[in-house]
Design an enzyme around this catalytic site. Structure first.
Site, PDB file in Angstrom:
ATOM      1  N   TYR A  25      88.737  14.343 -16.490  1.00  0.00           N
ATOM      2  CA  TYR A  25      89.953  13.955 -15.749  1.00  0.00           C
ATOM      3  C   TYR A  25      89.683  12.753 -14.838  1.00  0.00           C
ATOM      4  CZ  TYR A  25      91.516  18.733 -17.020  1.00  0.00           C
ATOM      5  OH  TYR A  25      91.826  19.894 -17.679  1.00  0.00           O
ATOM      6  N   LYS A  63      84.490  20.987 -15.650  1.00  0.00           N
ATOM      7  CA  LYS A  63      84.209  21.192 -17.085  1.00  0.00           C
ATOM      8  C   LYS A  63      83.350  20.058 -17.623  1.00  0.00           C
ATOM      9  CE  LYS A  63      89.002  22.831 -17.321  1.00  0.00           C
ATOM     10  NZ  LYS A  63      89.799  21.845 -16.551  1.00  0.00           N
ATOM     11  N   HIS A 111      84.314  22.216 -22.056  1.00  0.00           N
ATOM     12  CA  HIS A 111      85.734  21.864 -22.112  1.00  0.00           C
ATOM     13  C   HIS A 111      86.350  22.128 -23.498  1.00  0.00           C
ATOM     14  CE1 HIS A 111      88.688  18.938 -19.926  1.00  0.00           C
ATOM     15  NE2 HIS A 111      89.361  19.793 -20.665  1.00  0.00           N
ATOM     16  N   ASP A 124      91.455  23.254 -10.326  1.00  0.00           N
ATOM     17  CA  ASP A 124      90.903  23.124 -11.675  1.00  0.00           C
ATOM     18  C   ASP A 124      90.810  21.650 -12.052  1.00  0.00           C
ATOM     19  OD1 ASP A 124      90.422  24.750 -14.379  1.00  0.00           O
ATOM     20  OD2 ASP A 124      91.552  22.925 -14.857  1.00  0.00           O
TER      21      ASP A 124
HETATM   22  P1  NAD Z   1     101.738  22.236 -16.843  1.00  0.00           P
HETATM   23  O1  NAD Z   1     102.261  23.219 -17.822  1.00  0.00           O
HETATM   24  O2  NAD Z   1     101.153  22.719 -15.564  1.00  0.00           O
HETATM   25  O3  NAD Z   1     102.919  21.201 -16.577  1.00  0.00           O
HETATM   26  C1  NAD Z   1     102.796  20.132 -15.673  1.00  0.00           C
HETATM   27  C2  NAD Z   1     104.044  19.252 -15.736  1.00  0.00           C
HETATM   28  O4  NAD Z   1     105.226  20.032 -15.660  1.00  0.00           O
HETATM   29  C3  NAD Z   1     104.103  18.307 -14.524  1.00  0.00           C
HETATM   30  O5  NAD Z   1     103.496  17.068 -14.829  1.00  0.00           O
HETATM   31  C4  NAD Z   1     105.599  18.166 -14.277  1.00  0.00           C
HETATM   32  O6  NAD Z   1     106.096  17.147 -15.108  1.00  0.00           O
HETATM   33  C5  NAD Z   1     106.155  19.475 -14.738  1.00  0.00           C
HETATM   34  N1  NAD Z   1     106.389  20.449 -13.645  1.00  0.00           N
HETATM   35  C6  NAD Z   1     105.444  21.062 -12.855  1.00  0.00           C
HETATM   36  N2  NAD Z   1     106.028  21.936 -12.023  1.00  0.00           N
HETATM   37  C7  NAD Z   1     107.351  21.900 -12.279  1.00  0.00           C
HETATM   38  C8  NAD Z   1     108.470  22.598 -11.746  1.00  0.00           C
HETATM   39  N3  NAD Z   1     108.328  23.502 -10.779  1.00  0.00           N
HETATM   40  N4  NAD Z   1     109.687  22.311 -12.242  1.00  0.00           N
HETATM   41  C9  NAD Z   1     109.852  21.392 -13.242  1.00  0.00           C
HETATM   42  N5  NAD Z   1     108.827  20.711 -13.792  1.00  0.00           N
HETATM   43  C10 NAD Z   1     107.594  20.963 -13.318  1.00  0.00           C
HETATM   44  O7  NAD Z   1     100.724  21.314 -17.667  1.00  0.00           O
HETATM   45  P2  NAD Z   1      99.244  20.760 -17.536  1.00  0.00           P
HETATM   46  O8  NAD Z   1      99.060  19.879 -16.373  1.00  0.00           O
HETATM   47  O9  NAD Z   1      98.929  20.220 -18.882  1.00  0.00           O
HETATM   48  O10 NAD Z   1      98.363  22.083 -17.333  1.00  0.00           O
HETATM   49  C11 NAD Z   1      97.992  22.604 -16.057  1.00  0.00           C
HETATM   50  C12 NAD Z   1      96.503  22.473 -15.840  1.00  0.00           C
HETATM   51  O11 NAD Z   1      95.793  23.097 -16.912  1.00  0.00           O
HETATM   52  C13 NAD Z   1      95.985  21.021 -15.893  1.00  0.00           C
HETATM   53  O12 NAD Z   1      96.288  20.293 -14.724  1.00  0.00           O
HETATM   54  C14 NAD Z   1      94.514  21.273 -16.109  1.00  0.00           C
HETATM   55  O13 NAD Z   1      93.909  21.672 -14.896  1.00  0.00           O
HETATM   56  C15 NAD Z   1      94.553  22.423 -17.110  1.00  0.00           C
HETATM   57  N6  NAD Z   1      94.475  21.951 -18.524  1.00  0.00           N
HETATM   58  C16 NAD Z   1      93.341  22.232 -19.215  1.00  0.00           C
HETATM   59  C17 NAD Z   1      93.195  21.824 -20.528  1.00  0.00           C
HETATM   60  C18 NAD Z   1      91.938  22.163 -21.263  1.00  0.00           C
HETATM   61  O14 NAD Z   1      91.709  21.661 -22.379  1.00  0.00           O
HETATM   62  N7  NAD Z   1      91.086  23.010 -20.726  1.00  0.00           N
HETATM   63  C19 NAD Z   1      94.227  21.098 -21.169  1.00  0.00           C
HETATM   64  C20 NAD Z   1      95.380  20.833 -20.442  1.00  0.00           C
HETATM   65  C21 NAD Z   1      95.501  21.270 -19.140  1.00  0.00           C
END
Ligand code: NAD
Length: 282
Positions: free
Chosen positions: A51, A76, A109, A46
Protein backbone atom coordinates in the site's frame (compact mmCIF):
# COMPACT_ATOMS: atom_id res chain seq x y z
CA UNK A 1 -20.95 3.94 22.99
CA UNK A 2 -20.54 0.17 23.18
CA UNK A 3 -16.93 -0.96 22.88
CA UNK A 4 -15.53 -2.85 19.90
CA UNK A 5 -15.33 -6.53 20.92
CA UNK A 6 -12.09 -8.47 20.70
CA UNK A 7 -11.70 -11.81 18.95
CA UNK A 8 -9.26 -14.27 20.55
CA UNK A 9 -6.90 -15.74 17.96
CA UNK A 10 -5.60 -19.33 18.00
CA UNK A 11 -2.32 -18.16 19.57
CA UNK A 12 -4.14 -16.50 22.48
CA UNK A 13 -3.68 -12.91 21.24
CA UNK A 14 -6.69 -10.61 20.89
CA UNK A 15 -7.68 -8.52 17.89
CA UNK A 16 -10.38 -5.82 17.77
CA UNK A 17 -13.15 -7.11 15.51
CA UNK A 18 -13.44 -3.71 13.79
CA UNK A 19 -10.49 -1.79 12.40
CA UNK A 20 -9.57 0.80 9.77
CA UNK A 21 -8.22 -0.25 6.35
CA UNK A 22 -5.80 2.00 4.46
CA UNK A 23 -5.63 0.37 0.99
CA UNK A 24 -5.72 3.05 -1.74
CA UNK A 25 -5.15 5.90 0.71
CA UNK A 26 -2.33 7.99 -0.77
CA UNK A 27 0.68 8.32 1.53
CA UNK A 28 0.16 12.09 1.76
CA UNK A 29 -3.38 11.55 3.09
CA UNK A 30 -2.70 8.57 5.32
CA UNK A 31 -1.45 10.21 8.51
CA UNK A 32 -4.48 12.51 8.62
CA UNK A 33 -6.94 9.68 7.92
CA UNK A 34 -5.42 7.33 10.50
CA UNK A 35 -5.20 10.18 13.04
CA UNK A 36 -8.89 10.85 12.51
CA UNK A 37 -9.74 7.16 12.80
CA UNK A 38 -7.91 6.95 16.13
CA UNK A 39 -9.83 10.02 17.38
CA UNK A 40 -13.11 8.36 16.43
CA UNK A 41 -12.07 5.30 18.42
CA UNK A 42 -10.62 2.79 15.95
CA UNK A 43 -7.79 0.82 17.61
CA UNK A 44 -6.84 -1.50 14.75
CA UNK A 45 -5.19 -0.46 11.48
CA UNK A 46 -4.73 -2.74 8.47
CA UNK A 47 -1.89 -1.76 6.14
CA UNK A 48 0.55 -3.57 3.82
CA UNK A 49 3.95 -3.04 2.30
CA UNK A 50 2.28 -2.87 -1.14
CA UNK A 51 0.00 0.00 0.00
CA UNK A 52 3.07 2.27 0.28
CA UNK A 53 1.83 4.00 3.44
CA UNK A 54 3.36 2.11 6.39
CA UNK A 55 5.52 5.12 7.36
CA UNK A 56 2.49 7.38 7.60
CA UNK A 57 0.52 4.79 9.59
CA UNK A 58 3.34 4.67 12.15
CA UNK A 59 3.59 8.47 12.25
CA UNK A 60 -0.13 8.85 12.94
CA UNK A 61 -0.08 6.30 15.75
CA UNK A 62 2.89 8.03 17.42
CA UNK A 63 1.28 11.46 16.96
CA UNK A 64 -1.97 10.25 18.56
CA UNK A 65 -0.41 10.06 22.02
CA UNK A 66 -1.84 6.54 22.45
CA UNK A 67 0.43 3.82 23.77
CA UNK A 68 1.76 1.50 21.08
CA UNK A 69 0.06 -1.35 22.92
CA UNK A 70 -3.35 0.34 22.54
CA UNK A 71 -3.39 0.00 18.76
CA UNK A 72 -3.42 -3.31 16.87
CA UNK A 73 -1.31 -2.97 13.72
CA UNK A 74 -1.32 -5.42 10.80
CA UNK A 75 1.01 -5.34 7.81
CA UNK A 76 1.63 -7.74 4.96
CA UNK A 77 4.55 -9.08 2.96
CA UNK A 78 4.88 -7.68 -0.56
CA UNK A 79 4.43 -10.14 -3.42
CA UNK A 80 7.95 -9.12 -4.47
CA UNK A 81 9.57 -10.81 -1.47
CA UNK A 82 8.37 -14.39 -1.05
CA UNK A 83 11.88 -15.86 -1.15
CA UNK A 84 12.77 -16.36 2.56
CA UNK A 85 15.89 -14.13 2.73
CA UNK A 86 13.99 -11.39 0.92
CA UNK A 87 11.02 -11.86 3.24
CA UNK A 88 13.34 -11.34 6.21
CA UNK A 89 14.76 -8.15 4.70
CA UNK A 90 11.28 -6.91 3.78
CA UNK A 91 10.01 -7.52 7.31
CA UNK A 92 12.92 -5.48 8.73
CA UNK A 93 11.93 -2.67 6.35
CA UNK A 94 8.27 -2.89 7.38
CA UNK A 95 9.24 -2.48 11.03
CA UNK A 96 11.62 0.38 10.33
CA UNK A 97 9.06 2.14 8.08
CA UNK A 98 6.37 1.79 10.73
CA UNK A 99 8.93 2.86 13.34
CA UNK A 100 7.90 0.01 15.66
CA UNK A 101 9.81 -2.91 17.11
CA UNK A 102 6.89 -5.28 16.51
CA UNK A 103 3.68 -5.65 14.54
CA UNK A 104 0.63 -7.25 16.07
CA UNK A 105 -0.04 -9.29 12.95
CA UNK A 106 1.98 -9.98 9.82
CA UNK A 107 0.49 -11.71 6.78
CA UNK A 108 1.58 -13.25 3.48
CA UNK A 109 -0.44 -10.91 1.25
CA UNK A 110 -1.11 -13.39 -1.61
CA UNK A 111 -0.22 -17.08 -2.01
CA UNK A 112 1.02 -16.63 -5.64
CA UNK A 113 0.72 -20.36 -6.39
CA UNK A 114 2.01 -19.82 -9.93
CA UNK A 115 5.08 -17.76 -8.94
CA UNK A 116 8.19 -18.73 -6.93
CA UNK A 117 7.51 -22.36 -7.96
CA UNK A 118 4.40 -22.13 -5.79
CA UNK A 119 6.66 -22.19 -2.74
CA UNK A 120 4.64 -20.18 -0.21
CA UNK A 121 5.60 -22.87 2.34
CA UNK A 122 9.15 -21.56 2.74
CA UNK A 123 7.71 -18.03 2.92
CA UNK A 124 5.45 -19.17 5.76
CA UNK A 125 8.44 -20.68 7.56
CA UNK A 126 10.11 -17.24 7.40
CA UNK A 127 7.01 -15.77 9.09
CA UNK A 128 7.22 -18.49 11.76
CA UNK A 129 10.67 -17.06 12.51
CA UNK A 130 9.21 -13.54 12.98
CA UNK A 131 6.72 -14.92 15.48
CA UNK A 132 9.43 -16.91 17.30
CA UNK A 133 11.59 -13.79 17.74
CA UNK A 134 8.60 -11.77 18.98
CA UNK A 135 8.66 -9.14 16.24
CA UNK A 136 5.31 -10.39 14.89
CA UNK A 137 2.99 -11.13 17.79
CA UNK A 138 0.72 -13.13 15.46
CA UNK A 139 1.18 -14.39 11.91
CA UNK A 140 -1.35 -15.22 9.26
CA UNK A 141 -2.11 -15.33 5.57
CA UNK A 142 -4.28 -13.52 3.07
CA UNK A 143 -6.09 -14.77 0.00
CA UNK A 144 -5.28 -18.40 0.81
CA UNK A 145 -7.63 -21.00 -0.66
CA UNK A 146 -8.41 -24.27 1.12
CA UNK A 147 -5.71 -26.18 -0.77
CA UNK A 148 -3.09 -23.60 0.21
CA UNK A 149 -4.13 -23.86 3.87
CA UNK A 150 -4.06 -27.65 3.69
CA UNK A 151 -0.52 -27.54 2.37
CA UNK A 152 0.63 -25.31 5.25
CA UNK A 153 -1.07 -27.72 7.67
CA UNK A 154 0.77 -30.70 6.16
CA UNK A 155 4.20 -29.09 5.84
CA UNK A 156 4.59 -26.58 8.70
CA UNK A 157 4.13 -26.28 12.47
CA UNK A 158 1.98 -23.17 12.80
CA UNK A 159 -1.70 -22.79 11.91
CA UNK A 160 -2.23 -19.23 10.60
CA UNK A 161 -4.01 -17.02 13.14
CA UNK A 162 -6.08 -15.38 10.41
CA UNK A 163 -6.87 -15.67 6.71
CA UNK A 164 -7.76 -12.29 5.19
CA UNK A 165 -9.99 -12.90 2.15
CA UNK A 166 -12.56 -11.10 0.01
CA UNK A 167 -15.95 -11.43 1.74
CA UNK A 168 -19.10 -9.38 1.30
CA UNK A 169 -22.76 -10.13 0.56
CA UNK A 170 -22.06 -10.81 -3.14
CA UNK A 171 -19.11 -13.16 -2.39
CA UNK A 172 -19.72 -14.88 0.93
CA UNK A 173 -16.73 -17.20 0.36
CA UNK A 174 -18.29 -19.90 2.57
CA UNK A 175 -15.92 -22.73 1.66
CA UNK A 176 -12.80 -20.86 2.75
CA UNK A 177 -14.58 -19.41 5.80
CA UNK A 178 -15.80 -22.89 6.73
CA UNK A 179 -12.27 -24.33 6.59
CA UNK A 180 -11.13 -21.50 8.86
CA UNK A 181 -13.92 -22.16 11.35
CA UNK A 182 -13.02 -25.84 11.53
CA UNK A 183 -9.31 -25.22 11.97
CA UNK A 184 -9.27 -22.21 14.31
CA UNK A 185 -8.29 -19.67 11.65
CA UNK A 186 -10.15 -16.36 12.08
CA UNK A 187 -11.57 -14.87 8.89
CA UNK A 188 -10.82 -11.24 8.10
CA UNK A 189 -13.21 -9.93 5.43
CA UNK A 190 -11.58 -7.56 2.96
CA UNK A 191 -13.63 -5.13 0.86
CA UNK A 192 -16.44 -5.73 3.38
CA UNK A 193 -18.84 -3.43 1.52
CA UNK A 194 -17.42 -4.45 -1.89
CA UNK A 195 -16.06 -0.91 -2.22
CA UNK A 196 -19.65 0.36 -2.14
CA UNK A 197 -21.07 -2.05 -4.76
CA UNK A 198 -23.51 -3.73 -2.35
CA UNK A 199 -24.93 -0.55 -0.85
CA UNK A 200 -27.66 -0.04 -3.46
CA UNK A 201 -28.96 -3.59 -3.14
CA UNK A 202 -32.74 -3.48 -2.47
CA UNK A 203 -32.63 -6.20 0.21
CA UNK A 204 -29.96 -4.30 2.11
CA UNK A 205 -31.87 -1.05 1.63
CA UNK A 206 -35.06 -2.57 3.07
CA UNK A 207 -33.27 -3.95 6.13
CA UNK A 208 -31.48 -0.62 6.64
CA UNK A 209 -34.80 1.22 6.61
CA UNK A 210 -36.36 -1.27 9.01
CA UNK A 211 -33.57 -1.05 11.60
CA UNK A 212 -32.99 2.68 11.11
CA UNK A 213 -29.34 2.37 10.05
CA UNK A 214 -27.45 3.04 6.81
CA UNK A 215 -26.78 0.30 4.21
CA UNK A 216 -23.05 0.40 5.08
CA UNK A 217 -23.82 -0.11 8.78
CA UNK A 218 -26.15 -3.01 8.00
CA UNK A 219 -23.57 -4.77 5.83
CA UNK A 220 -20.76 -4.22 8.34
CA UNK A 221 -23.01 -5.44 11.16
CA UNK A 222 -23.79 -8.57 9.08
CA UNK A 223 -20.05 -9.35 9.08
CA UNK A 224 -19.89 -8.74 12.85
CA UNK A 225 -22.87 -11.08 13.48
CA UNK A 226 -21.08 -13.77 11.42
CA UNK A 227 -17.99 -13.41 13.60
CA UNK A 228 -15.60 -12.06 10.95
CA UNK A 229 -13.10 -9.24 11.45
CA UNK A 230 -13.59 -6.12 9.27
CA UNK A 231 -11.68 -2.90 8.52
CA UNK A 232 -13.68 -0.72 6.12
CA UNK A 233 -11.77 2.05 4.38
CA UNK A 234 -12.89 5.65 3.99
CA UNK A 235 -11.19 9.02 4.07
CA UNK A 236 -14.47 10.87 4.61
CA UNK A 237 -14.79 11.64 8.33
CA UNK A 238 -18.60 11.24 8.39
CA UNK A 239 -18.31 7.78 6.80
CA UNK A 240 -15.47 6.80 9.13
CA UNK A 241 -17.80 7.64 12.03
CA UNK A 242 -20.72 5.84 10.42
CA UNK A 243 -18.65 2.70 9.84
CA UNK A 244 -17.52 2.72 13.49
CA UNK A 245 -21.08 2.80 14.92
CA UNK A 246 -21.98 -0.86 14.68
CA UNK A 247 -22.40 -1.85 18.30
CA UNK A 248 -25.66 -0.19 19.34
CA UNK A 249 -27.88 -2.46 17.23
CA UNK A 250 -28.18 -6.06 16.07
CA UNK A 251 -29.61 -7.88 13.07
CA UNK A 252 -31.98 -10.76 13.68
CA UNK A 253 -31.32 -14.22 12.23
CA UNK A 254 -33.66 -13.88 9.23
CA UNK A 255 -32.02 -10.58 8.21
CA UNK A 256 -28.55 -12.12 8.46
CA UNK A 257 -29.81 -15.03 6.32
CA UNK A 258 -31.41 -12.70 3.76
CA UNK A 259 -28.13 -10.84 3.30
CA UNK A 260 -26.13 -14.09 3.07
CA UNK A 261 -28.56 -15.25 0.35
CA UNK A 262 -27.37 -12.38 -1.89
CA UNK A 263 -24.21 -14.42 -2.58
CA UNK A 264 -23.38 -14.59 -6.31
CA UNK A 265 -20.44 -16.94 -5.90
CA UNK A 266 -17.59 -16.30 -8.32
CA UNK A 267 -19.71 -13.74 -10.19
CA UNK A 268 -19.60 -11.59 -7.08
CA UNK A 269 -15.82 -11.51 -6.82
CA UNK A 270 -14.44 -7.98 -7.33
CA UNK A 271 -10.72 -8.62 -6.83
CA UNK A 272 -8.25 -11.02 -8.45
CA UNK A 273 -8.66 -14.78 -8.06
CA UNK A 274 -6.08 -16.15 -5.60
CA UNK A 275 -5.43 -19.27 -7.73
CA UNK A 276 -4.23 -17.24 -10.70
CA UNK A 277 -3.11 -13.88 -9.30
CA UNK A 278 0.61 -13.60 -10.00
CA UNK A 279 1.35 -9.87 -9.75
CA UNK A 280 4.89 -9.26 -8.52
CA UNK A 281 5.90 -5.59 -8.22
CA UNK A 282 9.02 -4.83 -10.30
P1 NAD B 1 -14.32 -1.36 1.33
O1 NAD B 1 -15.32 -2.43 1.07
O2 NAD B 1 -13.92 -1.04 2.72
O3 NAD B 1 -14.87 -0.06 0.58
C1 NAD B 1 -14.19 1.17 0.62
C2 NAD B 1 -14.89 2.18 -0.29
O4 NAD B 1 -16.29 2.20 -0.05
C3 NAD B 1 -14.41 3.61 0.01
O5 NAD B 1 -13.33 3.96 -0.83
C4 NAD B 1 -15.65 4.45 -0.27
O6 NAD B 1 -15.68 4.74 -1.65
C5 NAD B 1 -16.78 3.53 0.05
N1 NAD B 1 -17.34 3.73 1.41
C6 NAD B 1 -16.73 3.50 2.62
N2 NAD B 1 -17.58 3.73 3.63
C7 NAD B 1 -18.75 4.10 3.08
C8 NAD B 1 -20.02 4.45 3.62
N3 NAD B 1 -20.23 4.46 4.94
N4 NAD B 1 -21.00 4.78 2.77
C9 NAD B 1 -20.81 4.76 1.41
N5 NAD B 1 -19.63 4.43 0.84
C10 NAD B 1 -18.62 4.10 1.66
O7 NAD B 1 -13.07 -1.72 0.40
P2 NAD B 1 -11.49 -1.86 0.53
O8 NAD B 1 -10.83 -0.60 0.89
O9 NAD B 1 -11.08 -2.53 -0.72
O10 NAD B 1 -11.31 -2.91 1.72
C11 NAD B 1 -11.11 -2.54 3.09
C12 NAD B 1 -9.72 -2.90 3.55
O11 NAD B 1 -9.47 -4.28 3.32
C13 NAD B 1 -8.60 -2.21 2.74
O12 NAD B 1 -8.44 -0.85 3.08
C14 NAD B 1 -7.43 -3.09 3.11
O13 NAD B 1 -6.98 -2.78 4.41
C15 NAD B 1 -8.08 -4.48 3.07
N6 NAD B 1 -7.91 -5.15 1.75
C16 NAD B 1 -7.09 -6.23 1.70
C17 NAD B 1 -6.88 -6.90 0.51
C18 NAD B 1 -5.99 -8.10 0.49
O14 NAD B 1 -5.65 -8.61 -0.59
N7 NAD B 1 -5.58 -8.62 1.63
C19 NAD B 1 -7.51 -6.46 -0.68
C20 NAD B 1 -8.35 -5.36 -0.60
C21 NAD B 1 -8.55 -4.72 0.61
Amino acid sequence: MAAVPNITLNDGNEIPQLGFGVYQIEPENTAEAVGRALEIGYRHVDTAEMYGNEKEVGEAIRASGLDRSDVFVTSKLSNAFHEPDEARRAFDTTLSDLGFDYVDLFLIHWPLPTAYNGDYVSTWKALEGFKADGRARSIGVSNFQVEHLERLAAETETVPAVNQIEVHPYLTNETVRGYGREHGIATEAWSPIAQGAVLDDPTIGEIAEKVGKTPAQVVLRWHIERGDIVFPKSVTPARMEENFRLFDFELDGPDVEAISALDKGEDGRTGPHPDTFAYVPG
